[in-house]
Design a protein around this motif. Structure first.
Motif, PDB file in Angstrom:
ATOM      1  N   GLU A 119      -7.294  -0.009   8.490  1.00 18.37           N
ATOM      2  CA  GLU A 119      -6.198  -0.928   7.495  1.00 18.37           C
ATOM      3  C   GLU A 119      -6.217  -0.444   6.497  1.00 18.37           C
ATOM      4  O   GLU A 119      -7.080   0.354   5.973  1.00 18.37           O
ATOM      5  CB  GLU A 119      -6.234  -2.411   7.736  1.00 18.37           C
ATOM      6  CG  GLU A 119      -5.509  -3.351   7.043  1.00 18.37           C
ATOM      7  CD  GLU A 119      -6.565  -4.306   6.803  1.00 18.37           C
ATOM      8  OE1 GLU A 119      -5.456  -5.522   7.732  1.00 18.37           O
ATOM      9  OE2 GLU A 119      -6.387  -4.622   6.066  1.00 18.37           O
ATOM     10  N   ALA A 120      -5.071   0.019   5.912  1.00 16.67           N
ATOM     11  CA  ALA A 120      -4.793   0.737   4.932  1.00 16.67           C
ATOM     12  C   ALA A 120      -2.995   0.297   3.929  1.00 16.67           C
ATOM     13  O   ALA A 120      -2.593  -0.078   4.771  1.00 16.67           O
ATOM     14  CB  ALA A 120      -4.786   2.226   4.863  1.00 16.67           C
ATOM     15  N   VAL A 127      -2.119   5.222  -0.242  1.00 21.29           N
ATOM     16  CA  VAL A 127      -3.173   3.983  -1.266  1.00 21.29           C
ATOM     17  C   VAL A 127      -4.170   3.505  -1.030  1.00 21.29           C
ATOM     18  O   VAL A 127      -4.331   3.029  -2.468  1.00 21.29           O
ATOM     19  CB  VAL A 127      -2.375   3.861  -2.182  1.00 21.29           C
ATOM     20  CG1 VAL A 127      -1.008   5.095  -2.495  1.00 21.29           C
ATOM     21  CG2 VAL A 127      -1.405   2.802  -1.400  1.00 21.29           C
ATOM     22  N   SER A 128      -5.101   2.556  -0.097  1.00 22.44           N
ATOM     23  CA  SER A 128      -5.765   2.518  -0.177  1.00 22.44           C
ATOM     24  C   SER A 128      -6.852   2.411   1.441  1.00 22.44           C
ATOM     25  O   SER A 128      -6.535   3.394   2.155  1.00 22.44           O
ATOM     26  CB  SER A 128      -5.576   0.902  -0.193  1.00 22.44           C
ATOM     27  OG  SER A 128      -5.771   0.357   1.436  1.00 22.44           O
ATOM     28  N   GLU A 141     -14.226   9.497 -11.529  1.00 23.60           N
ATOM     29  CA  GLU A 141     -15.816   9.291 -10.756  1.00 23.60           C
ATOM     30  C   GLU A 141     -15.528   8.567  -9.690  1.00 23.60           C
ATOM     31  O   GLU A 141     -16.319   7.784  -8.942  1.00 23.60           O
ATOM     32  CB  GLU A 141     -16.217   7.991 -11.519  1.00 23.60           C
ATOM     33  CG  GLU A 141     -16.327   9.287 -13.283  1.00 23.60           C
ATOM     34  CD  GLU A 141     -16.884   8.769 -14.001  1.00 23.60           C
ATOM     35  OE1 GLU A 141     -17.636   7.008 -14.107  1.00 23.60           O
ATOM     36  OE2 GLU A 141     -16.790   8.788 -14.962  1.00 23.60           O
ATOM     37  N   HIS A 142     -14.416   8.213  -8.747  1.00 29.09           N
ATOM     38  CA  HIS A 142     -14.503   7.563  -7.857  1.00 29.09           C
ATOM     39  C   HIS A 142     -14.911   8.013  -6.565  1.00 29.09           C
ATOM     40  O   HIS A 142     -14.502   8.687  -6.639  1.00 29.09           O
ATOM     41  CB  HIS A 142     -13.585   6.415  -7.781  1.00 29.09           C
ATOM     42  CG  HIS A 142     -13.856   5.058  -9.026  1.00 29.09           C
ATOM     43  ND1 HIS A 142     -13.016   4.771  -9.495  1.00 29.09           N
ATOM     44  CD2 HIS A 142     -14.439   4.672  -8.718  1.00 29.09           C
ATOM     45  CE1 HIS A 142     -13.571   3.822 -10.021  1.00 29.09           C
ATOM     46  NE2 HIS A 142     -14.404   4.100 -10.264  1.00 29.09           N
ATOM     47  N   GLY A 143     -14.913   8.028  -5.024  1.00 24.27           N
ATOM     48  CA  GLY A 143     -14.582   7.748  -3.875  1.00 24.27           C
ATOM     49  C   GLY A 143     -15.929   8.008  -3.214  1.00 24.27           C
ATOM     50  O   GLY A 143     -16.493   8.604  -3.533  1.00 24.27           O
ATOM     51  N   GLN A 144     -15.188   8.517  -1.973  1.00 25.47           N
ATOM     52  CA  GLN A 144     -16.276   8.785  -1.336  1.00 25.47           C
ATOM     53  C   GLN A 144     -17.330   9.854  -1.179  1.00 25.47           C
ATOM     54  O   GLN A 144     -18.566   9.584  -1.160  1.00 25.47           O
ATOM     55  CB  GLN A 144     -15.448   9.363   0.318  1.00 25.47           C
ATOM     56  CG  GLN A 144     -16.582   8.867   1.322  1.00 25.47           C
ATOM     57  CD  GLN A 144     -15.817   9.098   3.080  1.00 25.47           C
ATOM     58  OE1 GLN A 144     -15.175  10.401   3.603  1.00 25.47           O
ATOM     59  NE2 GLN A 144     -16.097   8.284   3.742  1.00 25.47           N
ATOM     60  N   LYS A 145     -16.900  10.571  -2.075  1.00 24.25           N
ATOM     61  CA  LYS A 145     -18.249  12.295  -2.449  1.00 24.25           C
ATOM     62  C   LYS A 145     -18.757  11.078  -2.718  1.00 24.25           C
ATOM     63  O   LYS A 145     -20.617  11.950  -2.882  1.00 24.25           O
ATOM     64  CB  LYS A 145     -17.129  12.849  -3.278  1.00 24.25           C
ATOM     65  CG  LYS A 145     -16.608  14.326  -2.407  1.00 24.25           C
ATOM     66  CD  LYS A 145     -16.230  15.244  -3.014  1.00 24.25           C
ATOM     67  CE  LYS A 145     -14.830  14.965  -4.275  1.00 24.25           C
ATOM     68  NZ  LYS A 145     -14.388  16.244  -4.010  1.00 24.25           N
ATOM     69  N   ASP A 196      -6.339  -8.230  -2.622  1.00 31.02           N
ATOM     70  CA  ASP A 196      -6.992  -7.866  -1.011  1.00 31.02           C
ATOM     71  C   ASP A 196      -8.117  -7.283  -0.837  1.00 31.02           C
ATOM     72  O   ASP A 196      -8.419  -5.900  -1.394  1.00 31.02           O
ATOM     73  CB  ASP A 196      -6.245  -6.943  -0.916  1.00 31.02           C
ATOM     74  CG  ASP A 196      -6.061  -7.597   0.968  1.00 31.02           C
ATOM     75  OD1 ASP A 196      -7.281  -7.685   1.881  1.00 31.02           O
ATOM     76  OD2 ASP A 196      -5.033  -6.877   1.920  1.00 31.02           O
ATOM     77  N   SER A 197      -9.933  -7.826  -1.675  1.00 28.30           N
ATOM     78  CA  SER A 197     -10.782  -7.263  -1.434  1.00 28.30           C
ATOM     79  C   SER A 197     -11.257  -6.794  -0.550  1.00 28.30           C
ATOM     80  O   SER A 197     -12.775  -5.918  -0.614  1.00 28.30           O
ATOM     81  CB  SER A 197     -11.573  -8.529  -2.104  1.00 28.30           C
ATOM     82  OG  SER A 197     -11.703  -9.170  -1.304  1.00 28.30           O
ATOM     83  N   ALA A 198     -10.746  -6.460   0.469  1.00 28.72           N
ATOM     84  CA  ALA A 198     -11.126  -5.397   1.207  1.00 28.72           C
ATOM     85  C   ALA A 198     -11.054  -4.556   1.309  1.00 28.72           C
ATOM     86  O   ALA A 198     -11.235  -3.083   1.977  1.00 28.72           O
ATOM     87  CB  ALA A 198     -10.748  -6.024   2.874  1.00 28.72           C
ATOM     88  N   HIS A 199      -9.725  -3.885   0.590  1.00 27.17           N
ATOM     89  CA  HIS A 199      -9.222  -2.016  -0.204  1.00 27.17           C
ATOM     90  C   HIS A 199     -10.137  -2.218  -1.575  1.00 27.17           C
ATOM     91  O   HIS A 199      -9.826  -2.931  -2.447  1.00 27.17           O
ATOM     92  CB  HIS A 199      -7.924  -2.777   0.339  1.00 27.17           C
ATOM     93  CG  HIS A 199      -7.284  -2.557   1.564  1.00 27.17           C
ATOM     94  ND1 HIS A 199      -6.771  -1.387   2.342  1.00 27.17           N
ATOM     95  CD2 HIS A 199      -7.464  -4.134   2.423  1.00 27.17           C
ATOM     96  CE1 HIS A 199      -6.542  -2.337   3.420  1.00 27.17           C
ATOM     97  NE2 HIS A 199      -6.318  -3.687   3.797  1.00 27.17           N
ATOM     98  N   THR A 200      -9.707  -1.076  -1.173  1.00 25.78           N
ATOM     99  CA  THR A 200     -10.104  -0.412  -2.427  1.00 25.78           C
ATOM    100  C   THR A 200      -8.801   1.078  -2.718  1.00 25.78           C
ATOM    101  O   THR A 200      -9.368   1.909  -1.967  1.00 25.78           O
ATOM    102  CB  THR A 200     -11.431   0.509  -2.521  1.00 25.78           C
ATOM    103  OG1 THR A 200     -12.620  -0.215  -2.155  1.00 25.78           O
ATOM    104  CG2 THR A 200     -11.749   1.913  -3.846  1.00 25.78           C
ATOM    105  N   VAL A 201      -8.074   0.851  -4.178  1.00 27.61           N
ATOM    106  CA  VAL A 201      -7.666   1.704  -4.304  1.00 27.61           C
ATOM    107  C   VAL A 201      -7.546   3.829  -3.785  1.00 27.61           C
ATOM    108  O   VAL A 201      -8.944   3.282  -4.254  1.00 27.61           O
ATOM    109  CB  VAL A 201      -6.849   1.908  -5.226  1.00 27.61           C
ATOM    110  CG1 VAL A 201      -5.922   3.008  -6.010  1.00 27.61           C
ATOM    111  CG2 VAL A 201      -6.260   0.298  -5.554  1.00 27.61           C
ATOM    112  N   TYR A 202      -6.760   3.681  -3.144  1.00 34.82           N
ATOM    113  CA  TYR A 202      -6.951   6.066  -3.251  1.00 34.82           C
ATOM    114  C   TYR A 202      -7.469   6.000  -4.666  1.00 34.82           C
ATOM    115  O   TYR A 202      -7.010   5.803  -5.272  1.00 34.82           O
ATOM    116  CB  TYR A 202      -5.932   5.953  -2.324  1.00 34.82           C
ATOM    117  CG  TYR A 202      -5.958   7.728  -1.569  1.00 34.82           C
ATOM    118  CD1 TYR A 202      -6.971   8.669  -1.053  1.00 34.82           C
ATOM    119  CD2 TYR A 202      -5.002   8.442  -1.484  1.00 34.82           C
ATOM    120  CE1 TYR A 202      -6.973   9.882  -1.455  1.00 34.82           C
ATOM    121  CE2 TYR A 202      -4.808   9.460  -1.668  1.00 34.82           C
ATOM    122  CZ  TYR A 202      -5.683  10.378  -1.581  1.00 34.82           C
ATOM    123  OH  TYR A 202      -5.184  11.922  -1.562  1.00 34.82           O
ATOM    124  N   VAL A 203      -8.518   7.324  -4.452  1.00 31.28           N
ATOM    125  CA  VAL A 203      -8.670   7.737  -5.315  1.00 31.28           C
ATOM    126  C   VAL A 203      -7.816   8.666  -6.675  1.00 31.28           C
ATOM    127  O   VAL A 203      -7.336   9.129  -7.401  1.00 31.28           O
ATOM    128  CB  VAL A 203      -9.461   8.543  -5.478  1.00 31.28           C
ATOM    129  CG1 VAL A 203      -9.711  10.404  -4.421  1.00 31.28           C
ATOM    130  CG2 VAL A 203     -10.686   9.077  -6.872  1.00 31.28           C
TER     131      VAL A 203
END
Length: 656
Positions: free
Chosen positions: A159-160, A206-207, A53-57, A220-227
């Protein structure tokens, strides 16, 4: 481990689409069929499915609709669960990547990989395909677009965090080579090794910092785990890995089978095993990449407007008929062609004519000749023993093919028994036997054999068709639940004396022509333009196709060839360079083929094609092309399909 032997099977967790089609139901039906079969055999079975359910889409679609991402996926997940219920997909757990249990586990996994040095921070600059949620390098793009779906990609620079995928490349190559059953079918294994692993792996981003809808990196709250790192771990987070209660994980992991579509095999056989290995965990025993269910040679897609609604089909024909068609029509692992005509033809031939007619005729004869009571058999003839032997052999054959995920072949075995029962009726003419006292004595044996064979068929079809067997048992008067289970699959288990009762027709015969006109109405056509008047002298009939003699045709040598490698030809958007294998004594062939717009290289490796083997070699883009592979195309060349052979023919076989 004490207790029952375990069996853990999964489907991929599905992207929440608001337009599910019959192709989505294909994989889940297969997984459910396998899970039911293993439960039937006494395995402690666990079947997992769910939603990614996550991600840019999702983030963008929710924004377009003016709702939160969570509200958007909640509504769609309800529809997915309703479809699985309609299709009788009976899962043991449904994992959502937005579940708190999953989010917490992903954060722990990410932190562990970071703390042991397998994840590091850097900067990502490259191309990203939002529909596929995939990163690509410049070289991987196809005509500047995503090599998987063909849609535009976006340039990203942010950044990733990166996962050291390249560190484990040699280990994974060795693992795949020493575990030949890990990736199935074999063609998928060749594709992973030749197209992805041996050319070299790059570390995996991966983020993301530009996306907020996902699992936040807790340190690191600026980052979201890659889907994909998020989604792949569902197979262990659903079992409680890293939780306070890991009992399910300890009981069922490693998975016996991950069933996935061929388009995501690389994620499941490259990224996922490396993540597991880095965590110090066992790998799944097998990843099986099945083919697509295609319509008119093209994968179903909302954007193409060629989707088939499984809800409509199930409501119209019943879930058992649809499940039977999906599992029977095409070998699992290969692409399968869906058409309404094929569905209706299969329903009429196999379900109405063969199975339905067999049950109806047998029960009617027991009702008419023995007041509905299943008679006790007397003396068996050689013909009786032959049918009994087939009935006793069939469960072992079905078990062999089911364990190999060859659902279609297993159903063929069952329908061979059904067909022999119908022939047995025709050979023994029960309606004639019923006319005399001596004949009625023989009829007792004939009808018992038929009733018992039908009972065994009903037990065997339970995994694929979970609703129909109960209707058959009711008509046969089978009330002992033990007689509906796998251990009862030996001829003679059912005692005589059961009270049959006539029921509704299992599968009514369909008027295919009328049904097609109703369910697939002709699209409205624009009125034809008036033809321009031309002088009579300019009118000419289309010349007839020139005929050739059999001797001329015989000069063309057509042979079955297997694709060993496939790659794009630099500087051409049409050509693929193929390496083909013919017979064991034939050298490999190189062929340049203009099919790049219709087939990705990885989809061809391992497939058998038809080769014009004695065509004079020619040079195309500097490539010596030694033959031509055959394809079929429509009139305007908008669709093209490879010509191939049914079944797995011997490489090099001549086509005559």
């Amino acid at each position: 481990m004490p207790g029952k032997e375990t069996f853990y099977i999964t489907t991929p967790i599905y992207y929440p689409s608001d337009n599910l089609h019959i192709g989505h139901a294909y994989c889940s039906t297969a997984a459910d069929t396998m899970a039911r079969f293993k439960k039937q055999q006494g395995f402690d079975t666990y079947f997992l499915t769910g939603t990614d359910e996550h991600g840019q889409k999702i983030e963008r679609k929710a924004m377009e609709k003016g709702v939160t991402p969570q509200a958007y996926v909640d509504e769609i997940v309800r529809g997915i669960k309703e479809l699985w219920k309609l299709m009788d997909v009976d899962y043991d757990d449904f994992i959502r990547t937005s579940d708190e249990r999953h989010v917490k586990a992903v954060q722990k996994i990410f932190r562990k990989l970071y703390e042991q040095g397998d994840i590091y921070k850097g900067t990502y600059e490259g191309w990203y395909c939002t529909p596929c949620e995939s990163f690509f390098t410049e070289l991987q793009l196809k005509d500047g677009c995503c090599p998987d779906c063909g849609r535009p990609v976006e340039k990203t620079n942010e950044e990733a965090y990166f996962f050291r995928l390249s560190k484990y490349q040699d280990w994974l190559i060795d693992y795949i080579q020493t575990h030949p059953d890990f990736i199935q079918p074999k063609s998928r294994q060749n594709e992973m090794l030749n197209n992805f692993l041996r050319p070299g792996l790059q570390d995996l981003c991966v983020s993301r910092t530009s996306i907020k809808w996902g699992v936040p990196v807790d340190f690191d709250s600026a980052h979201t785990v890659y889907v994909w790192l998020d989604a792949l771990t569902n197979y262990i987070t659903a079992l409680g890995y890293t939780s306070d209660d890991p009992s399910l994980y300890e009981k069922y992991w490693p998975a016996d089978i991950h069933l996935v579509g061929k388009e995501i095999v690389r994620f499941h056989t490259i990224i996922w095993p490396i993540i597991l290995h880095a965590l110090g965990l066992e790998l799944p025993k097998q990843v099986f990449g099945h083919g697509w269910l295609v319509l008119s040679g093209v994968k179903m897609s909302k954007s193409l407007g060629n989707v088939v609604d499984p809800v409509v089909l199930c409501n119209r024909y019943g879930s058992d008929a649809i499940r039977y068609f999906l599992m029977r029509e095409m070998p699992f692992g290969s692409d399968g062609q869906f058409s309404y005509e094929a569905l209706l033809t299969r329903m009429n031939a196999d379900l109405a004519n063969d199975l339905g007619n067999l049950v109806s005729r047998t029960v009617a004869m027991v009702q008419k000749s023995f007041d509905g009571v299943v008679p006790a058999p007397l003396e068996y003839t050689d013909g009786d023993r032959a049918l009994i032997a087939l009935a006793n052999q069939t469960p072992d054959l079905v078990s062999l093919h089911m364990d190999g995920l060859q659902f279609s072949t297993a159903l063929q075995d069952i329908w061979k028994l059904v067909g022999e029962c119908n022939r047995y009726i025709d050979q023994n003419t029960p309606w004639v036997l019923a006319r005399s006292e001596e004949g009625r004595e023989r009829l007792r044996t004939v009808l018992y054999i038929l009733c018992e064979c039908i009972r065994m068929v009903a037990v065997l079809i339970q995994p694929t068709m979970p609703r129909t067997p109960a209707r058959i048992f009711e008509q046969l008067g089978v009330t002992d639940e033990n007689l509906t289970q796998w251990p009862s699959l030996h001829f003679g288990a059912m005692p005589a004396g059961g009270k049959t009762q006539k029921g509704e027709t299992l599968f009514p015969r369909i008027d295919i022509k009328k049904e097609l006109a109703d369910i697939v109405p002709d699209a409205p056509k624009a009125p034809p333009k008036p033809a321009e008047a031309k002088p009579a002298a300019l009118k000419a009939e289309k010349p007839a196709e020139e005929c050739i003699s059999i001797d001329e045709f015989d000069r063309v040598k057509l042979r079955v060839a297997r694709v060993l490698t496939a790659e794009r030809v630099e500087g051409s958007d049409k050509l693929l360079k193929l390496t083909l294998r013919l017979g064991p004594n034939d050298p490999e062939r190189t062929v340049a083929s203009g099919i790049a717009k219709f087939y990705a290289p990885q989809d061809l490796v391992g497939r058998q094609v038809v080769l014009v083997a004695n065509l004079k070699p020619a040079k195309l883009r500097g490539i010596r092309s030694e033959g031509m592979i055959l394809c079929a195309s429509d009139a305007d060349d908008q669709r093209l399909t490879l010509v191939t052979v049914a079944g797995d023919m011997e490489d090099g076989a001549y086509i005559r």
